[in-house]
Design an enzyme around this catalytic site. Sequence first.
Site: not given
Length: 240
Positions: A153, A53-55
Amino acid sequence: MKNKIDIIAETDHWIALNKPSGLLSIPDREQSEPSLKDFLNEKYGKVFIVHRLDKATSGLILFAKDEATHKVLSKQFEERSVEKFYLGLVNGILMSSEGSIDAPIMEHPAKTSFYLTHQKGKASLTDYQVLKEYGPYSWLQFQIHTGRTHQIRVHMKHIGHPIVCDELYGSDAPVLLSSIKRKKFKLSKADEEERPLLHRLALHAWKLSFADIDGTKKELEAPLSKDLRAMLQQFEKWIK
């Protein structure tokens, strides 16, 4: 570790957690800050990353505890047999209440860790469904059928409705109650300026469905983080 880590489910072979926003899934190249994997390695000896997962994204993430399990689970992600659902807040009101975004994604040739839709990119497919509209925002459910970096995104930017508080693909402007209440909004006497309802990427990894190592189907769900829940509660209170 400063962040409290919520365990969603755990077996002898894997562990699923609700990752807080702001925490790396795995160490970055510079080893600049602690990651969720570092924490798990300390606790379990050694774990294996299955997906990332993205930060800035909160929510459900899965780690294997042994190499055999890692191989089984990773193969499912590679073969796209895992069902992956997200929840998120986007800017604007969409013309269609549901749809699919089928647009290839590639890394920007000049910007590191920045991605864009391009015909030369890798096939990428995202389904979306509008769950609720809140003034200038829309609350959406996403299902991703591919696992490209920053996929949701990039795709939401592609259709003109970037994820809220996305400094890379939209704007880092925080969510303010005044944007919902408008004329009715008044600052309290104790506040000199409005406190944001949310000031981090409004994206949450919600559900995973996969086959366990014995073949049984597993469906896991990560509850919304406290900040997202509080934001939605305020929206519901004032949108009426």
